[in-house]
Design a protein around this motif. Structure first.
Motif, PDB file in Angstrom:
ATOM      1  N   ARG A 147      -6.908   0.155  10.985  1.00 57.12           N
ATOM      2  CA  ARG A 147      -7.460   0.270   9.629  1.00 57.12           C
ATOM      3  C   ARG A 147      -6.599  -0.559   8.682  1.00 57.12           C
ATOM      4  O   ARG A 147      -5.443  -0.227   8.420  1.00 57.12           O
TER       5      ARG A 147
ATOM      6  N   PRO B 274      -6.390  -3.114   4.921  1.00 61.23           N
ATOM      7  CA  PRO B 274      -7.002  -3.293   3.598  1.00 61.23           C
ATOM      8  C   PRO B 274      -7.812  -4.583   3.525  1.00 61.23           C
ATOM      9  O   PRO B 274      -7.519  -5.562   4.222  1.00 61.23           O
TER      10      PRO B 274
ATOM     11  N   SER C 229      -8.349   7.555   5.821  1.00 58.94           N
ATOM     12  CA  SER C 229      -7.597   7.537   7.074  1.00 58.94           C
ATOM     13  C   SER C 229      -7.948   8.714   7.977  1.00 58.94           C
ATOM     14  O   SER C 229      -7.929   8.590   9.206  1.00 58.94           O
TER      15      SER C 229
ATOM     16  N   SER D 134     -11.315  -0.425   3.076  1.00 59.40           N
ATOM     17  CA  SER D 134     -10.701  -0.818   4.345  1.00 59.40           C
ATOM     18  C   SER D 134     -11.642  -1.670   5.187  1.00 59.40           C
ATOM     19  O   SER D 134     -12.846  -1.754   4.931  1.00 59.40           O
TER      20      SER D 134
ATOM     21  N   PHE E 264      -2.548   2.933   0.160  1.00 58.80           N
ATOM     22  CA  PHE E 264      -3.403   2.600   1.304  1.00 58.80           C
ATOM     23  C   PHE E 264      -2.709   2.984   2.609  1.00 58.80           C
ATOM     24  O   PHE E 264      -1.529   2.691   2.813  1.00 58.80           O
TER      25      PHE E 264
END
Length: 200
Positions: A110, A112, A39, A125, A153
């Motif tokens: 972003r 999964p 991230s 991602s 996540f």
């Protein structure tokens, strides 16, 4: 036990209830692949920022903000579409076709690649390009959805631009340019990355 508690805390801070998925494959986005896959790199990506900063303002629309790290939470949500490219004109044309649509928010998200669950708490991602329609103006002030944690996540937003049309009338504070603060969960992401040992 400590790790579970931290993950629970981050989920509570984000205000989004984490889901327990079955790790099935999810649709892939058409946005750039960010490396390393965490991230922090996503939020700091110069490539994503360049798309937002260089995007043209659609005809008959006014820009209210650009390149924020959050999506809008205005009034009268009208749904969204995913795009093949970061195209503000296509996003706006879809809004114009809706009688009640007054504004758009286009951004990278972003997401999964797997339905996050116990067996896949932090999958690779993918970068979605989303165009969201609103029946009221989007402003820097109401663009405050910085993302959330789903288990390990991090769902994050980058390169977020907002535009409104003539139906929205005059909007105060337009053409604001800044990087909005991410949610509390994202602020803790680097610490959690160290604990997990493989990044977020």
């Amino acid at each position: 036990m400590i790790l579970v508690s931290i993950l629970t805390l981050l989920g509570a801070l984000s205000g989004v209830q984490a889901q327990n998925g079955n790790c099935t494959k999810l649709p892939l986005g058409n946005g750039p692949t960010i490396s390393p896959d965490n991230s922090y790199a996503f939020l700091q990506s110069k490539e994503l920022a360049a798309f937002a900063n260089d995007a043209p303002t659609p005809s008959n629309y006014t820009q209210s903000f650009k390149n924020l790290n959050a999506s809008s939470t205005a009034d009268n949500y009208l749904g969204y579409i995913t795009l093949d490219s970061y195209d503000t004109n296509i996003c706006a044309s879809n809004c114009t076709a809706k009688d009640e649509c007054q504004a758009i928010n286009i951004f990278f998200e972003r997401d999964p690649t797997l339905d996050v669950g116990t067996e896949c708490p932090n999958p690779p991602s993918t970068t979605m390009i989303k165009c969201v329609f609103w029946g009221s103006a989007v402003t820097k002030k109401n663009t405050n959805n910085g993302g959330y944690m789903n288990k390990a996540f991090v769902v994050a937003v980058a390169g977020s631009n907002g535009y409104y049309n003539q139906k929205a009338g005059k909007v105060e504070g337009s053409t604001a340019t800044a990087i909005s603060a991410p949610s509390a969960a994202l602020l803790f992401a680097p610490l959690l990355a160290l604990i997990l040992g493989n990044g977020l």
